[in-house]
Write a protein that holds these residues in place. Structure first.
Motif, mmCIF file in Angstrom:
data_model
loop_
_atom_site.group_PDB
_atom_site.id
_atom_site.type_symbol
_atom_site.label_atom_id
_atom_site.label_comp_id
_atom_site.label_asym_id
_atom_site.label_seq_id
_atom_site.Cartn_x
_atom_site.Cartn_y
_atom_site.Cartn_z
ATOM 1 N N ILE B 633 0.861 -1.183 0.000
ATOM 2 C CA ILE B 633 0.000 0.000 0.000
ATOM 3 C C ILE B 633 0.893 1.227 0.000
ATOM 4 C CG2 ILE B 633 -1.695 1.296 1.345
ATOM 5 C CD1 ILE B 633 -2.681 -1.362 2.459
ATOM 6 N N LYS B 634 0.684 2.090 -0.976
ATOM 7 C CA LYS B 634 1.457 3.330 -0.984
ATOM 8 C C LYS B 634 0.637 4.378 -0.262
ATOM 9 C CE LYS B 634 4.299 6.354 -3.752
ATOM 10 N NZ LYS B 634 4.566 6.961 -5.033
ATOM 11 N N GLU B 635 1.047 4.673 0.938
ATOM 12 C CA GLU B 635 0.300 5.634 1.731
ATOM 13 C C GLU B 635 0.527 7.038 1.181
ATOM 14 O OE1 GLU B 635 -0.346 3.793 6.045
ATOM 15 O OE2 GLU B 635 1.698 4.518 5.773
ATOM 16 N N PRO B 636 -0.370 7.945 1.488
ATOM 17 C CA PRO B 636 -0.175 9.328 1.038
ATOM 18 C C PRO B 636 1.187 9.853 1.480
ATOM 19 C CG PRO B 636 -2.348 9.072 2.001
ATOM 20 C CD PRO B 636 -1.620 7.786 2.247
ATOM 21 N N GLU B 637 1.733 10.742 0.691
ATOM 22 C CA GLU B 637 3.093 11.224 0.911
ATOM 23 C C GLU B 637 3.296 11.759 2.323
ATOM 24 O OE1 GLU B 637 4.228 14.134 -1.937
ATOM 25 O OE2 GLU B 637 6.341 14.064 -1.394
ATOM 26 N N PHE B 638 2.352 12.543 2.784
ATOM 27 C CA PHE B 638 2.503 13.132 4.120
ATOM 28 C C PHE B 638 2.613 12.042 5.177
ATOM 29 C CE2 PHE B 638 2.333 16.519 7.109
ATOM 30 C CZ PHE B 638 1.820 15.932 8.247
ATOM 31 N N ILE B 639 1.807 11.009 5.034
ATOM 32 C CA ILE B 639 1.814 9.925 6.013
ATOM 33 C C ILE B 639 3.146 9.187 5.962
ATOM 34 C CG2 ILE B 639 0.702 7.765 6.709
ATOM 35 C CD1 ILE B 639 -0.985 10.283 7.198
ATOM 36 N N LYS B 641 6.063 10.149 4.676
ATOM 37 C CA LYS B 641 7.317 10.888 4.862
ATOM 38 C C LYS B 641 7.386 11.649 6.177
ATOM 39 C CE LYS B 641 8.705 11.417 0.121
ATOM 40 N NZ LYS B 641 8.920 12.318 -1.007
ATOM 41 N N ILE B 642 6.251 11.990 6.712
ATOM 42 C CA ILE B 642 6.284 12.786 7.943
ATOM 43 C C ILE B 642 5.618 12.050 9.093
ATOM 44 C CG2 ILE B 642 5.505 14.931 9.011
ATOM 45 C CD1 ILE B 642 6.123 16.393 6.535
ATOM 46 N N ARG B 644 4.554 8.842 9.744
ATOM 47 C CA ARG B 644 5.078 7.555 10.241
ATOM 48 C C ARG B 644 6.409 7.769 10.969
ATOM 49 N NH1 ARG B 644 0.740 4.817 10.694
ATOM 50 N NH2 ARG B 644 -0.301 4.148 8.789
ATOM 51 N N TYR B 674 -4.758 7.028 10.582
ATOM 52 C CA TYR B 674 -3.644 6.166 10.180
ATOM 53 C C TYR B 674 -2.922 5.559 11.379
ATOM 54 C CZ TYR B 674 -4.437 8.032 5.540
ATOM 55 O OH TYR B 674 -5.022 8.362 4.333
#
Lengths: 64, 1179
Positions: B633-639, B641-642, B644, B674
């Protein structure tokens, strides 16, 4: 990366939506300490000491 | 002169000195300074005397601005006055700082220096606040360690009195204020000996008095104001020898030498750092390490920052110095350099062949500053052209200010033991560690240090205790990064946190777990196993929960883990350690009886006995990280990169570029979905055959984890097998299926849903979470992803019907059973798509938006509440400002539409404009009218350029078409106290804004200080013997305006009244305020937070809380605007309050006062009710 309005997330594509492992269980928290459970619904009833411990944490421990 | 040893934190050390010299303390709580005021209040309550033979009078004011006013007045009245503050609190004091400095009053402000809210709020430490105050004329004295606080705090007072200038004594927030060390302090009689009593007499004789009256605070013009300012110059020159005199006295009494500046390092240093605060300790450690290898590093520590004595600084700089780096723990955007750097550069202006001087920033918001970072600063100095305006501790890949940091060094002295203990808020770990520090400190000649690092969850957050012990003084003012011992008291942490990042080779790791060795093999992540093997870690497990349960302690594991700690760290001989632990238990638990004492003794013994060493297989060294076996699953970029990394406590590794595009502090909504933290021990199981579909469970849920869903046949068909449904009740829902679905990993397990369930035999029963995960996780996933909101249904207007709309506040960081969140969660279901929220600082801002967790979210149309927090005191004004902006835009839209109406356009355009104007102030209707207008204008054409531009303007402002629902939200600390002035002004404006007050009757977020909402007899900080004054009736005060809609509500006490009040408030075309009773863990509800909703109901039944609505609209209809919704109280008021520790503990602690106060509390409540009755019966 910029946060545009359309980037608001709606919980989509969420890796943890299928996960079963807790990461922050509060099993050892004072308010969770069960002296007994209420009958029928089994809602936790902590002992008075644990109520005091939980109160003490938010009043004196947790630093916010 | 006697010396007293104590093991305390920086705040307590400052308070100890302040108490001696203080007559009056006027204060206001703000993290991290609050402890100072609290301990002073506690000592006063317990009868401690200052050096004048009197108890300190501590008064809590309504804000720091108020505190500084009272502080100023008290000084002018002849009392030696102190205050304690930080951050925005200090900023609010600035006007009075100018006053008290200008009037040469000997006040002292002790400041645990903290970051200022800019793009974000931070409670953590740096010097932004004190630097903002450096122009006020205060002398500024900086302490860099807990011992320095103890030594310099008295100097601030002594010098203020003798030198007739006020002092700002500051030290690093958290790093020093909350660090515990074993220190020496002097006895109060020593302070008394040092004090210049003539100066005290001069001060008191100079006080305002009608016996020889004077005038102060005149208005002056350009003829004399300037001269008056300059006339004070000699006092700033003279304060320098005064400070030196008292530093000399401290040396005489303690043996510890201090100067205005102090030098440390090579006498022939070539490279020099100038800095102040706790970082100087780390620099000293780094210097020792490198100079022993032949380097020539030096340090100048700044103590007296204002007045800044260039002469004293220059005298200390070795002639050999070639280059200097000045470290500032602040940021002044747009300046040529930060303040200390500019001061140092100016000092060297006229020095021939001056060294090269560069400046750098470090440690903002307590960013850890380690030896490796200091090494980088010295390395930078060695370059031919050292970088200026550099940063350390971050990776700045945007403006490239950061220095490259070498690998982390272990510069701690030989023999120092460093430990990290991972626990959970309120599990006893932190308390136990504080006890351990005391035991070791008092029973050995070792130096000790404890520092506690938490996340932002008010209760139940992660805690990491950093402990150090050693023969040498501990100067490591940074988190433990080379740990000899790491313990994890919470098994679930292995799934998320990098627990062993700091473990030394051959270090010890203990895990509290019930897993057998075989289960460890299966359950431990490979990365953790690999780390254990690679670092040759001695790995132990202990089933502390099992032991505690067996003994009868339930989940109280702290004494078990204490035994383990002492056994495995071997800091004290084990027999001695056990003896001390057990003596500590006797003291702590003695009052609870022998049985409790013995159980805890047994816990220590069993913890030691049942430690199990795990044989670490060699194969663990080669393990690879687990691959994702399911679909990637490719999570949204914000999730990705920042969020998690931050959630895993790796946010410190994020570079500056991670925040490109969100430099203004913007975060996306809805990130809490998330998390899936798995907090609960038990979660509700739905028994569908018993369910009566009342939706009360969802209605009261503080975390929005239990929700009703309506499904059509197709949705039921595609659902998982375990997705049990029943026929939906109610004509409006005919043909549909109904389900209550829970999200087990988001649930906190409070149990309120099950408690309020009215179904016979209960349709919700709490079950162990492990029994529910297998079926309910896929069920929840199906429900949120595949079950639509049925737009076309004719939903009713009852509270039950409100619950079918998805809540737009979910999974917040609020405590289990929180009394605040259900109200605002409901509001988002009613108005969320149009909502703008201005949120005061407090619990409600912390549970809503502690980065990266943002609990307000959006619906499937992408709409939801916008949310912002400004400050604490200005929330009403902030939200009002939002309203003004929106109003102005919408007025322009109206102007545009009137122009169209008067122009030559199609009739359908005019009609749509008419409709929009007509329904402009009606929430739902304006949405429809707006959509109609946009449809009509979609293909608008005209040869008239002006009309084309008007339509273009309308389309560009389309975001403003639907009426916004503006809510100013916050706790009673804001609404009753610090923000009251602004709130009152906004309510007086007559504008259409809505206020929601979460009335917890105390300052919940900052640790339970009394507010004007705290009722009589409740115990709170600064009301330690029960509040004497009654509770302010905010609602009645607001009614006096006549045009304000006012309601007092209590969820679950009357669900229908609550929905009515919300709807009426929102529809009212004027100001509205709703005051909501919000139970809090601080109340100590003896039935448990699983009954927090039931408590609200009981509060109303007992006449403790009342429900009413004051609707100005009714006046226009010739009716009484006031409707008392709650009935005559029938239940016992006394029983109700004694069901809460905040009241019942008064009877134990102050039995003489208790009865009188309880009676007064009941009388006050009765009077309130009678007032409401009178209002309700008025014709």
């Amino acid at each position: 990366m910029s946060v545009k309005k359309i980037d608001n997330l709606q919980g989509r594509d969420n890796k943890r939506l299928k996960t079963k492992d807790p990461t922050n269980s509060e099993g050892t928290a004072a308010w969770q300490n069960s002296e007994q459970s209420y009958k029928v619904d089994m809602v936790n009833k902590p002992s008075i000491e644990n109520v005091i411990d939980a109160k003490d944490w938010v009043d004196n421990g947790s630093q916010l | 002169m006697a010396k007293v040893l104590m093991t305390v934190d920086g705040n307590t050390a400052a308070a100890y000195a302040a108490y001696a010299f203080t007559d009056v303390a006027a204060i206001y709580p703000i993290t991290p300074s609050t402890t100072m005021a609290e301990v002073v209040d506690e000592w006063s309550a317990n009868g401690r005397k200052n050096i004048f033979g009197q108890r300190v009078n501590v008064v809590e004011m309504q804000s720091e601005a108020g505190a500084s006013g009272a502080y100023h007045g008290s000084l002018q009245g002849g009392a030696l006055t102190s205050t304690f503050t930080a951050s925005q609190g200090l900023l609010l004091m600035i006007p009075n700082m100018y006053k008290t400095a200008g009037e040469q009053l000997p006040g002292v402000i002790h400041c645990s220096a903290r970051a200022i809210a800019t793009h974000a709020l931070s409670i953590f430490g740096d010097h932004q606040d004190v630097m903002a105050a450096r122009q006020t004329g205060y002398a500024m004295l900086c302490a860099g360690s807990v011992q320095e606080v103890a030594d310099l705090a008295p100097v601030a007072h002594l010098a203020a009195i003798k030198g007739r200038l006020p002092f700002l004594h500051f030290f690093d927030g958290f790093r020093t204020s909350h660090e515990i060390q074993k220190i020496e302090v002097l006895e109060y009689r020593d302070y008394a000996e040092m004090l210049d009593m003539d100066a005290v007499k001069r001060f008191r004789d100079n006080a305002l008095t009608p016996n020889h009256p004077v005038i102060r605070g005149t208005a002056q013009n350009s003829d004399i104001y300037f001269q008056g300012r300059e006339a004070a110059n000699p006092f700033y020159t003279n304060i320098i020898p005064v400070v030196e005199e008292y530093l000399g006295k401290i040396e005489q009494y303690t043996g510890r030498k201090y100067g205005l500046f102090d030098y440390y390092g090579a006498p022939d240093a070539e490279y020099l750092i100038i800095a102040m605060g706790s970082v100087t300790q780390t620099i000293e450690q780094t210097i020792d390490y490198y100079n022993s290898q032949g380097e020539k590093y030096g340090l100048i520590k700044v103590h007296l920052y204002r007045p800044f004595s260039t002469d004293h600084l220059l005298k200390l700089v070795p002639k050999s110095v070639k280059k200097i780096a000045v470290l500032d723990r602040t940021k002044e955007p747009g300046s040529v350099g930060e303040p200390l750097y500019v001061d140092v550069c100016t000092s060297f202006l006229r020095v021939p062949n001056a060294p090269i001087i560069v400046g750098g920033r470090y440690g903002l918001a307590s960013k850890d500053t380690t030896a490796a970072q200091i090494a980088a600063v010295y390395n930078n100095l060695k370059q031919d052209s050292p970088k200026n305006s550099f940063t350390i501790g971050i990776i700045d890949d945007v403006t490239n200010t950061s220095l490259d940091i070498p690998e982390e060094l272990d510069v701690e002295p030989e023999g120092t033991k460093a430990c990290q203990l991972w626990g959970l808020g309120s599990d006893g770990t932190v308390g136990a560690n504080k006890q351990a520090i005391k035991i070791i400190g008092e029973n050995s000649d070792m130096h000790v240090q404890a520092y506690f690092d938490y996340d932002s969850k008010k209760s139940g957050g992660i805690t990491v205790s950093h402990l150090r012990f050693g023969k040498e003084p501990i100067k490591s003012t940074y988190l433990v990064n080379h740990a000899d011992y790491i313990a994890c008291h919470n098994q679930s942490y292995v799934n998320k946190y990098h627990l062993l990042e700091s473990i030394k080779d051959g270090g010890t790791f203990v895990l509290n777990t019930g897993w057998s060795d075989e289960e460890l093999e299966v359950n431990l992540p490979n990365a953790l196993k690999r780390r254990i093997a690679e670092k040759n870690v001695k790995f132990y497990t202990v089933n502390a929960i099992g032991i505690a349960e067996e003994i009868g302690l339930g989940n109280r594991i702290n004494m078990v883990m204490q035994g383990v700690f002492f056994k495995l760290t071997n800091i004290l001989p084990i027999d001695k350690a056990i003896q001390e632990l057990k003596e500590g238990i006797n003291k702590m638990y003695g009052k609870k009886g022998e049985k409790v004492v013995n159980m805890n003794h047994e816990a220590v013994d069993k913890g030691i006995e049942q430690i199990h060493e795990v044989k670490v297989p060699d194969s663990w060294k080669n393990l690879k990280d687990e691959e994702e076996t399911e679909e990637k699953i490719k999570e949204p970029e914000f999730i990705r990169k920042i969020m998690r990394p931050m959630s895993e406590l790796k946010g410190g590794d994020l570079p500056v570029s991670a925040f490109k595009g969100i430099e203004d502090g913007t975060f996306p909504a809805g990130t809490t979905a998330y998390e899936k933290r798995g907090i609960a021990v038990n979660v509700p199981e739905w028994i569908e055959e018993r369910c009566i579909q009342c939706n009360q469970c969802a209605y009261v849920c503080p975390h929005a984890v239990i929700r009703p869903f309506l499904l059509n046949d197709e949705e039921v068909e595609k659902a998982p097998e375990t997705f049990v449904v029943k026929k939906a009740a109610g004509r409006a829902y005919e043909g549909l299926h109904f389900k209550i679905q829970i999200s087990p990993l988001d649930c906190t397990g409070c149990g309120n849903c099950a408690d309020v369930c009215p179904a016979k035999g209960k349709a919700l029963i709490m079950q162990p979470i492990g029994t529910q995960l297998e079926k309910e996780i896929p069920n929840w996933k199906y429900a949120v992803e595949n079950v639509s909101f049925k737009e076309d249904l004719n939903y009713g207007s009852t509270y039950k019907d409100t619950q079918f709309k998805a809540p737009l506040l979910e999974f917040s960081g609020a405590c289990a059973g929180c009394g605040e969140t259900p109200y605002i969660r409901l509001l988002t279901q009613l108005f969320g798509e149009r909502m703008m929220i201005a949120n005061a600082t407090g619990c409600s801002s912390i549970w809503a938006a502690s980065a990266p967790s943002t609990a307000y979210t959006i619906n499937r149309k992408g709409k939801g509440p916008s949310w912002a927090n400004s400050l604490f005191e200005d929330n009403a004004e902030f939200g009002y400002g939002m309203h003004l902006a929106v109003k102005q835009m919408r007025n322009k839209l109206e102007d545009d539409m009137r122009h169209l109406i008067d122009s030559n356009v199609e009739e359908k355009v005019k009609e749509a404009c008419h409709d929009w104007i007509h329904y402009k102030e009606d929430g739902n209707a304006s949405e429809e009218a707006s959509q109609k207008l946009l449809d009509v204008l979609e293909d608008f054409t005209s040869t008239d350029i002006e009309l084309v531009n008007i339509v273009k303007d309308i389309k560009e402002k389309k975001d403003y078409l639907a009426k916004r629902s503006i809510w100013l939200v916050g706790g009673d600390g804001w609404a009753y106290d610090i923000g009251y002035g602004g709130l009152d002004h906004v309510m007086a404006s007559g504008e259409d804004v809505n206020v929601l007050v979460f009335d917890t009757e105390v300052y919940s977020n900052t640790g339970g200080q009394a507010s004007k909402s705290t009722p009589t007899a409740a115990i709170a900080k600064f009301a330690a013997s029960g509040k004497k004054q009654g509770k302010k009736d905010l609602g009645r005060m607001m009614m006096t305006y006549g045009n304000v809609y006012v309601a007092q509500v209590g969820i679950h006490a009357d669900n229908t009244q609550l929905v009515k009040a919300f709807r009426e408030a929102e529809a009212h075309r004027g100001p509205s305020i709703i005051i909501a009773y919000s139970p809090c863990i601080n109340h100590g509800i003896k039935e448990g937070m699983g009954r927090s909703m039931a408590t609200i109901k009981k509060a109303v039944q007992a006449g403790y809380w009342h429900l009413y609505r004051y609707n100005p609209q009714l006046k226009e209809e010739g009716k009484n605007p006031f409707v008392l919704d709650s009935k005559e109280p029938k239940e016992s008021f006394r029983d109700f309050i004694l069901g809460q520790v905040r009241y019942s503990s008064l009877a134990r602690a102050f039995p003489n006062e208790a009865e009188e106060l309880f009676e007064k509390a009941e009388k006050n409540a009765r009077e309130r009710y009678e007032n409401y009755l009178r209002l309700a019966n008025m014709q």
